[in-house]
Motif scaffolding. Structure first.
Motif, mmCIF file in Angstrom:
data_model
loop_
_atom_site.group_PDB
_atom_site.id
_atom_site.type_symbol
_atom_site.label_atom_id
_atom_site.label_comp_id
_atom_site.label_asym_id
_atom_site.label_seq_id
_atom_site.Cartn_x
_atom_site.Cartn_y
_atom_site.Cartn_z
ATOM 1 N N GLN A 71 -33.827 22.156 -8.100
ATOM 2 C CA GLN A 71 -33.243 21.949 -9.416
ATOM 3 C C GLN A 71 -34.344 21.766 -10.534
ATOM 4 O O GLN A 71 -34.029 21.310 -11.514
ATOM 5 C CB GLN A 71 -32.188 20.892 -9.519
ATOM 6 C CG GLN A 71 -31.282 21.101 -10.764
ATOM 7 C CD GLN A 71 -29.918 19.905 -10.681
ATOM 8 O OE1 GLN A 71 -29.762 19.380 -9.621
ATOM 9 N NE2 GLN A 71 -29.814 19.752 -11.910
ATOM 10 N N ARG A 79 -36.188 19.343 -14.720
ATOM 11 C CA ARG A 79 -35.033 19.525 -14.174
ATOM 12 C C ARG A 79 -34.036 20.216 -15.066
ATOM 13 O O ARG A 79 -34.112 19.972 -16.295
ATOM 14 C CB ARG A 79 -34.471 18.152 -13.925
ATOM 15 C CG ARG A 79 -33.220 18.165 -13.176
ATOM 16 C CD ARG A 79 -32.714 16.954 -12.624
ATOM 17 N NE ARG A 79 -33.439 16.222 -11.762
ATOM 18 C CZ ARG A 79 -33.628 16.519 -10.285
ATOM 19 N NH1 ARG A 79 -32.675 17.442 -9.828
ATOM 20 N NH2 ARG A 79 -34.453 15.927 -9.420
ATOM 21 N N VAL A 80 -33.482 21.506 -14.413
ATOM 22 C CA VAL A 80 -32.656 22.122 -15.260
ATOM 23 C C VAL A 80 -31.201 21.725 -14.901
ATOM 24 O O VAL A 80 -30.822 21.212 -13.739
ATOM 25 C CB VAL A 80 -32.750 23.806 -14.977
ATOM 26 C CG1 VAL A 80 -34.021 24.210 -15.363
ATOM 27 C CG2 VAL A 80 -32.419 24.205 -13.519
ATOM 28 N N PRO A 81 -30.067 21.998 -15.442
ATOM 29 C CA PRO A 81 -28.655 21.634 -15.418
ATOM 30 C C PRO A 81 -28.153 22.366 -13.986
ATOM 31 O O PRO A 81 -28.338 23.384 -13.837
ATOM 32 C CB PRO A 81 -27.963 22.147 -16.719
ATOM 33 C CG PRO A 81 -28.828 22.218 -17.687
ATOM 34 C CD PRO A 81 -30.209 22.556 -16.989
ATOM 35 N N VAL A 82 -27.169 21.664 -13.428
ATOM 36 C CA VAL A 82 -26.603 22.171 -12.204
ATOM 37 C C VAL A 82 -26.048 23.540 -12.432
ATOM 38 O O VAL A 82 -25.976 24.335 -11.447
ATOM 39 C CB VAL A 82 -25.775 21.237 -11.667
ATOM 40 C CG1 VAL A 82 -24.950 21.836 -10.364
ATOM 41 C CG2 VAL A 82 -26.438 19.983 -11.351
ATOM 42 N N ALA A 83 -25.395 23.952 -13.595
ATOM 43 C CA ALA A 83 -24.876 24.876 -14.163
ATOM 44 C C ALA A 83 -25.844 26.156 -13.997
ATOM 45 O O ALA A 83 -25.452 27.352 -13.455
ATOM 46 C CB ALA A 83 -24.588 24.891 -15.455
ATOM 47 N N VAL A 84 -27.216 25.879 -14.185
ATOM 48 C CA VAL A 84 -27.925 27.066 -14.022
ATOM 49 C C VAL A 84 -28.220 27.431 -12.459
ATOM 50 O O VAL A 84 -28.421 28.675 -12.343
ATOM 51 C CB VAL A 84 -29.639 26.729 -14.608
ATOM 52 C CG1 VAL A 84 -30.441 27.480 -14.276
ATOM 53 C CG2 VAL A 84 -29.375 26.207 -16.136
ATOM 54 N N CYS A 95 -31.179 33.917 -16.004
ATOM 55 C CA CYS A 95 -31.078 32.390 -16.545
ATOM 56 C C CYS A 95 -32.569 32.051 -16.976
ATOM 57 O O CYS A 95 -33.624 32.505 -16.321
ATOM 58 C CB CYS A 95 -30.737 31.444 -15.405
ATOM 59 S SG CYS A 95 -28.861 31.562 -14.853
ATOM 60 N N CYS A 97 -35.112 28.909 -18.533
ATOM 61 C CA CYS A 97 -35.243 27.524 -18.460
ATOM 62 C C CYS A 97 -35.065 27.087 -20.070
ATOM 63 O O CYS A 97 -35.768 27.815 -20.815
ATOM 64 C CB CYS A 97 -36.595 27.076 -18.158
ATOM 65 S SG CYS A 97 -37.316 25.366 -18.269
ATOM 66 N N ASP A 98 -34.233 26.143 -20.367
ATOM 67 C CA ASP A 98 -34.004 25.635 -21.420
ATOM 68 C C ASP A 98 -35.295 24.859 -22.285
ATOM 69 O O ASP A 98 -35.442 24.975 -23.364
ATOM 70 C CB ASP A 98 -33.069 24.669 -21.635
ATOM 71 C CG ASP A 98 -31.624 25.234 -21.635
ATOM 72 O OD1 ASP A 98 -31.276 26.294 -21.554
ATOM 73 O OD2 ASP A 98 -30.647 24.296 -21.068
ATOM 74 N N ASN A 99 -36.347 24.585 -21.289
ATOM 75 C CA ASN A 99 -37.534 23.879 -21.895
ATOM 76 C C ASN A 99 -38.575 24.845 -22.319
ATOM 77 O O ASN A 99 -39.239 24.913 -23.243
ATOM 78 C CB ASN A 99 -38.074 22.849 -20.764
ATOM 79 C CG ASN A 99 -39.372 22.126 -21.437
ATOM 80 O OD1 ASN A 99 -39.119 21.453 -22.461
ATOM 81 N ND2 ASN A 99 -40.286 21.969 -20.579
#
Length: 134
Positions: A71, A79-84, A95, A97-99
């Motif tokens: 994750q 760490r990425v969300p579990v939804a990813v 997908c 990475c939000d960061n």
């Protein structure tokens, strides 16, 4: 899994395989014959919006694709969300990475769905770390 989901899953895995191969060619230290031609063929297979984002990351000096382990994005170590992870396992969409904005993939999924070819390419190109990751 229905036929539409299976086709979508295979397409997403193939798209990620192409991105990984393109990245390995772009960051290769040794010059190979026909490398520009190979890269052009790979780039032609990638949808324009995805390729544009990949190129923006490259312009910033970043690799555009990173494996996700436990994750954690291996590009920025956040760490990425579990939804990813769930979305990646189902392979219905790419997908990010939000960061750091890199395209994420699961090394296990790549290994299951033809990742051995990507592993061979990575090993052939001297990318031991990527080959080991796959």
């Amino acid at each position: 899994m229905n036929v539409k989901t299976t086709v979508c899953h295979l397409y997403m895995n193939e798209l990620m395989r192409i991105l990984i191969e393109l990245q390995s060619l772009e960051f290769e230290e040794t010059i190979q014959p026909n490398i520009e031609e190979r890269m052009a063929k790979l780039r032609a297979k990638i949808p324009k919006p995805i390729l544009a984002h990949y190129d923006r990351l490259g312009d910033q000096g970043k690799k555009g694709v990173a494996p996700l382990r436990n994750q954690i994005c291996t590009g920025c170590h956040i760490r990425v969300p579990v939804a990813v992870v769930f979305n990646l396992k189902h392979g219905e969409d790419v997908c990010l990475c939000d960061n750091c904005g890199r395209y994420l993939y699961l090394p296990e999924a790549a290994a299951e769905e033809g990742g051995s070819a990507t592993k061979k390419i990575a090993a052939k190109n001297g990318l031991k770390q990527l080959a080991h990751a796959l």
